[in-house]
Design a protein around this motif. Sequence first.
Motif, PDB file in Angstrom:
ATOM      1  N   PRO A   1       0.833  -1.203   0.000  1.00 18.62           N
ATOM      2  CA  PRO A   1       0.000   0.000   0.000  1.00 18.62           C
ATOM      3  C   PRO A   1       0.868   1.255   0.000  1.00 18.62           C
ATOM      4  O   PRO A   1       2.055   1.205   0.350  1.00 18.62           O
ATOM      5  CB  PRO A   1      -0.786  -0.111   1.312  1.00 18.62           C
ATOM      6  CG  PRO A   1       0.102  -0.919   2.201  1.00 18.62           C
ATOM      7  CD  PRO A   1       0.803  -1.893   1.292  1.00 18.62           C
ATOM      8  N   VAL A   2       0.295   2.354  -0.380  1.00 23.01           N
ATOM      9  CA  VAL A   2       1.027   3.621  -0.390  1.00 23.01           C
ATOM     10  C   VAL A   2       1.566   3.933   1.002  1.00 23.01           C
ATOM     11  O   VAL A   2       2.681   4.411   1.153  1.00 23.01           O
ATOM     12  CB  VAL A   2       0.120   4.767  -0.909  1.00 23.01           C
ATOM     13  CG1 VAL A   2       0.812   6.115  -0.763  1.00 23.01           C
ATOM     14  CG2 VAL A   2      -0.260   4.513  -2.361  1.00 23.01           C
ATOM     15  N   ARG A   3       0.806   3.608   2.020  1.00 23.22           N
ATOM     16  CA  ARG A   3       1.221   3.874   3.402  1.00 23.22           C
ATOM     17  C   ARG A   3       1.860   2.635   4.015  1.00 23.22           C
ATOM     18  O   ARG A   3       1.286   2.001   4.885  1.00 23.22           O
ATOM     19  CB  ARG A   3       0.026   4.330   4.221  1.00 23.22           C
ATOM     20  CG  ARG A   3      -0.553   5.654   3.761  1.00 23.22           C
ATOM     21  CD  ARG A   3      -1.807   6.005   4.526  1.00 23.22           C
ATOM     22  NE  ARG A   3      -1.602   5.986   5.961  1.00 23.22           N
ATOM     23  CZ  ARG A   3      -1.423   7.059   6.729  1.00 23.22           C
ATOM     24  NH1 ARG A   3      -1.438   8.244   6.180  1.00 23.22           N
ATOM     25  NH2 ARG A   3      -1.248   6.940   8.020  1.00 23.22           N
ATOM     26  N   MET A   4       3.045   2.289   3.533  1.00 23.43           N
ATOM     27  CA  MET A   4       3.767   1.165   4.112  1.00 23.43           C
ATOM     28  C   MET A   4       4.999   1.664   4.843  1.00 23.43           C
ATOM     29  O   MET A   4       5.355   2.829   4.738  1.00 23.43           O
ATOM     30  CB  MET A   4       4.135   0.147   3.031  1.00 23.43           C
ATOM     31  CG  MET A   4       5.275   0.518   2.142  1.00 23.43           C
ATOM     32  SD  MET A   4       5.898  -0.915   1.229  1.00 23.43           S
ATOM     33  CE  MET A   4       5.526  -0.424  -0.426  1.00 23.43           C
ATOM     34  N   ALA A   5       5.651   0.774   5.555  1.00 27.01           N
ATOM     35  CA  ALA A   5       6.884   1.119   6.273  1.00 27.01           C
ATOM     36  C   ALA A   5       8.038   1.081   5.270  1.00 27.01           C
ATOM     37  O   ALA A   5       8.669   0.046   5.067  1.00 27.01           O
ATOM     38  CB  ALA A   5       7.118   0.140   7.414  1.00 27.01           C
TER      39      ALA A   5
END
Length: 87
Positions: free
Chosen positions: A56-60
């Motif tokens: 996802p765009v918001r990954m670590a």
Amino acid sequence: QRSVLEQIMGEMDDETNLRILIAGDGRVPELRDLSLIISRYGVGDRASGVLGVVGPVRMAYGRSVGAVRFVATLMSEIVEEQFGLGA
């Protein structure tokens, strides 16, 4: 027409051998909801490949980049050993 992956790989930084694409960087509509971290591994033209993480765009990102670099390094070492090119 080149595939999306071929286009992305063509833009890979030769120095770091890594490519990070966040939400398609606004140029790849197919990836607008995803991020991609890819790296090459192997021995030049003899045996090589690409591995990566799709998420996802918001990954670590820090952890993902570190993992991709680590596994690419291991894979390169294995390929070098298989071709008798290790140190």
